[in-house]
Motif scaffolding. Sequence first.
Motif, PDB file in Angstrom:
ATOM      1  N   GLN A 267       0.845  -1.188   0.000  1.00  9.56           N
ATOM      2  CA  GLN A 267       0.000   0.000   0.000  1.00  9.56           C
ATOM      3  C   GLN A 267       0.884   1.244   0.000  1.00  9.56           C
ATOM      4  O   GLN A 267       2.097   1.141   0.205  1.00  9.56           O
ATOM      5  CB  GLN A 267      -0.931  -0.003   1.219  1.00  9.56           C
ATOM      6  CG  GLN A 267      -2.077   0.990   1.123  1.00  9.56           C
ATOM      7  CD  GLN A 267      -2.892   0.792  -0.148  1.00  9.56           C
ATOM      8  OE1 GLN A 267      -2.689   1.543  -1.115  1.00  9.56           O
ATOM      9  NE2 GLN A 267      -3.776  -0.204  -0.161  1.00  9.56           N
ATOM     10  N   VAL A 268       0.281   2.386  -0.245  1.00  6.73           N
ATOM     11  CA  VAL A 268       0.983   3.657  -0.304  1.00  6.73           C
ATOM     12  C   VAL A 268       0.573   4.508   0.884  1.00  6.73           C
ATOM     13  O   VAL A 268      -0.610   4.551   1.253  1.00  6.73           O
ATOM     14  CB  VAL A 268       0.685   4.393  -1.618  1.00  6.73           C
ATOM     15  CG1 VAL A 268       1.270   5.802  -1.598  1.00  6.73           C
ATOM     16  CG2 VAL A 268       1.239   3.600  -2.796  1.00  6.73           C
ATOM     17  N   GLN A 269       1.552   5.186   1.462  1.00  6.85           N
ATOM     18  CA  GLN A 269       1.305   6.082   2.572  1.00  6.85           C
ATOM     19  C   GLN A 269       2.033   7.393   2.331  1.00  6.85           C
ATOM     20  O   GLN A 269       3.173   7.405   1.871  1.00  6.85           O
ATOM     21  CB  GLN A 269       1.774   5.470   3.889  1.00  6.85           C
ATOM     22  CG  GLN A 269       1.493   6.328   5.108  1.00  6.85           C
ATOM     23  CD  GLN A 269       1.943   5.673   6.404  1.00  6.85           C
ATOM     24  OE1 GLN A 269       2.604   4.625   6.386  1.00  6.85           O
ATOM     25  NE2 GLN A 269       1.596   6.268   7.529  1.00  6.85           N
ATOM     26  N   LEU A 270       1.373   8.505   2.654  1.00  4.81           N
ATOM     27  CA  LEU A 270       1.980   9.825   2.599  1.00  4.81           C
ATOM     28  C   LEU A 270       2.040  10.391   4.009  1.00  4.81           C
ATOM     29  O   LEU A 270       1.044  10.366   4.726  1.00  4.81           O
ATOM     30  CB  LEU A 270       1.174  10.777   1.710  1.00  4.81           C
ATOM     31  CG  LEU A 270       0.931  10.373   0.255  1.00  4.81           C
ATOM     32  CD1 LEU A 270       0.125  11.453  -0.459  1.00  4.81           C
ATOM     33  CD2 LEU A 270       2.244  10.146  -0.460  1.00  4.81           C
ATOM     34  N   VAL A 271       3.197  10.911   4.390  1.00  2.00           N
ATOM     35  CA  VAL A 271       3.389  11.462   5.720  1.00  2.00           C
ATOM     36  C   VAL A 271       3.947  12.866   5.600  1.00  2.00           C
ATOM     37  O   VAL A 271       5.035  13.067   5.061  1.00  2.00           O
ATOM     38  CB  VAL A 271       4.335  10.593   6.571  1.00  2.00           C
ATOM     39  CG1 VAL A 271       4.526  11.220   7.946  1.00  2.00           C
ATOM     40  CG2 VAL A 271       3.774   9.180   6.709  1.00  2.00           C
ATOM     41  N   GLU A 272       3.193  13.846   6.118  1.00  6.23           N
ATOM     42  CA  GLU A 272       3.637  15.234   6.122  1.00  6.23           C
ATOM     43  C   GLU A 272       4.382  15.557   7.413  1.00  6.23           C
ATOM     44  O   GLU A 272       4.118  14.971   8.459  1.00  6.23           O
ATOM     45  CB  GLU A 272       2.452  16.201   5.988  1.00  6.23           C
ATOM     46  CG  GLU A 272       1.625  16.031   4.726  1.00  6.23           C
ATOM     47  CD  GLU A 272       0.311  15.339   5.004  1.00  6.23           C
ATOM     48  OE1 GLU A 272      -0.650  15.598   4.254  1.00  6.23           O
ATOM     49  OE2 GLU A 272       0.233  14.550   5.969  1.00  6.23           O
ATOM     50  N   SER A 273       5.271  16.527   7.328  1.00  5.45           N
ATOM     51  CA  SER A 273       5.972  17.019   8.498  1.00  5.45           C
ATOM     52  C   SER A 273       6.418  18.449   8.240  1.00  5.45           C
ATOM     53  O   SER A 273       6.398  18.919   7.107  1.00  5.45           O
ATOM     54  CB  SER A 273       7.177  16.136   8.840  1.00  5.45           C
ATOM     55  OG  SER A 273       8.123  16.138   7.787  1.00  5.45           O
ATOM     56  N   GLY A 274       6.816  19.140   9.296  1.00  7.56           N
ATOM     57  CA  GLY A 274       7.377  20.467   9.165  1.00  7.56           C
ATOM     58  C   GLY A 274       6.474  21.604   9.578  1.00  7.56           C
ATOM     59  O   GLY A 274       6.905  22.763   9.582  1.00  7.56           O
ATOM     60  N   GLY A 275       5.227  21.310   9.921  1.00  2.00           N
ATOM     61  CA  GLY A 275       4.333  22.361  10.360  1.00  2.00           C
ATOM     62  C   GLY A 275       4.715  22.881  11.732  1.00  2.00           C
ATOM     63  O   GLY A 275       5.550  22.311  12.431  1.00  2.00           O
ATOM     64  N   GLY A 276       4.094  23.984  12.106  1.00  2.00           N
ATOM     65  CA  GLY A 276       4.375  24.564  13.398  1.00  2.00           C
ATOM     66  C   GLY A 276       3.815  25.959  13.524  1.00  2.00           C
ATOM     67  O   GLY A 276       3.011  26.401  12.696  1.00  2.00           O
ATOM     68  N   LEU A 277       4.240  26.648  14.567  1.00  2.00           N
ATOM     69  CA  LEU A 277       3.818  28.015  14.861  1.00  2.00           C
ATOM     70  C   LEU A 277       4.956  28.969  14.546  1.00  2.00           C
ATOM     71  O   LEU A 277       6.075  28.802  15.055  1.00  2.00           O
ATOM     72  CB  LEU A 277       3.410  28.140  16.329  1.00  2.00           C
ATOM     73  CG  LEU A 277       3.087  29.537  16.840  1.00  2.00           C
ATOM     74  CD1 LEU A 277       1.866  30.093  16.128  1.00  2.00           C
ATOM     75  CD2 LEU A 277       2.871  29.502  18.349  1.00  2.00           C
ATOM     76  N   VAL A 278       4.681  29.953  13.706  1.00  2.00           N
ATOM     77  CA  VAL A 278       5.680  30.947  13.343  1.00  2.00           C
ATOM     78  C   VAL A 278       5.054  32.332  13.370  1.00  2.00           C
ATOM     79  O   VAL A 278       3.834  32.485  13.295  1.00  2.00           O
ATOM     80  CB  VAL A 278       6.294  30.689  11.949  1.00  2.00           C
ATOM     81  CG1 VAL A 278       7.011  29.351  11.914  1.00  2.00           C
ATOM     82  CG2 VAL A 278       5.218  30.744  10.874  1.00  2.00           C
ATOM     83  N   GLN A 279       5.900  33.341  13.473  1.00  2.00           N
ATOM     84  CA  GLN A 279       5.444  34.714  13.398  1.00  2.00           C
ATOM     85  C   GLN A 279       5.269  35.142  11.947  1.00  2.00           C
ATOM     86  O   GLN A 279       5.905  34.590  11.040  1.00  2.00           O
ATOM     87  CB  GLN A 279       6.435  35.647  14.085  1.00  2.00           C
ATOM     88  CG  GLN A 279       6.575  35.425  15.576  1.00  2.00           C
ATOM     89  CD  GLN A 279       7.549  36.398  16.213  1.00  2.00           C
ATOM     90  OE1 GLN A 279       8.086  37.290  15.557  1.00  2.00           O
ATOM     91  NE2 GLN A 279       7.782  36.237  17.500  1.00  2.00           N
ATOM     92  N   ALA A 280       4.402  36.104  11.735  1.00  2.00           N
ATOM     93  CA  ALA A 280       4.241  36.663  10.400  1.00  2.00           C
ATOM     94  C   ALA A 280       5.588  37.122   9.863  1.00  2.00           C
ATOM     95  O   ALA A 280       6.387  37.732  10.578  1.00  2.00           O
ATOM     96  CB  ALA A 280       3.251  37.817  10.424  1.00  2.00           C
TER      97      ALA A 280
END
Length: 121
Positions: free
Chosen positions: A1-14
């Motif tokens: 099967q195929v799986q996609l995994v995202e990463s790298g999100g977070g809280l940042v200032q404008a």
Amino acid sequence: QVQLVESGGGLVQAGGSLRLSCAASGNIFSINAMDWYRQAPGKQRELVASTTSGGTTDYADSVKGRFTISRDNTKNTVYLQMNSLKPEDTAVYYCKAIISMAAGRPQYQYWGQGTQVTVSS
């Protein structure tokens, strides 16, 4: 099967930057499109950026000049470099890949689970 995994999100200032990654794994014969979508609360999911195996890219007008999509085909990974982030960029970001699992087999779309991006003012 195929799986996609995202990463790298977070809280940042404008005005800050984030780099999102989405890695595809499993039985992958070929990958056509790899795209990034986002969905803010109460809104429809929208296409942010797209790339194809031919190297073409496209962006939503709201992110042109600020976001860059790229692919590392050796890792089956798509990236979204997000610069000059604005509060309106706050959303859950999802990657989508169009993948064939074997030669001559149909292509199917696969979605990651999403990664939260929050931009404070």
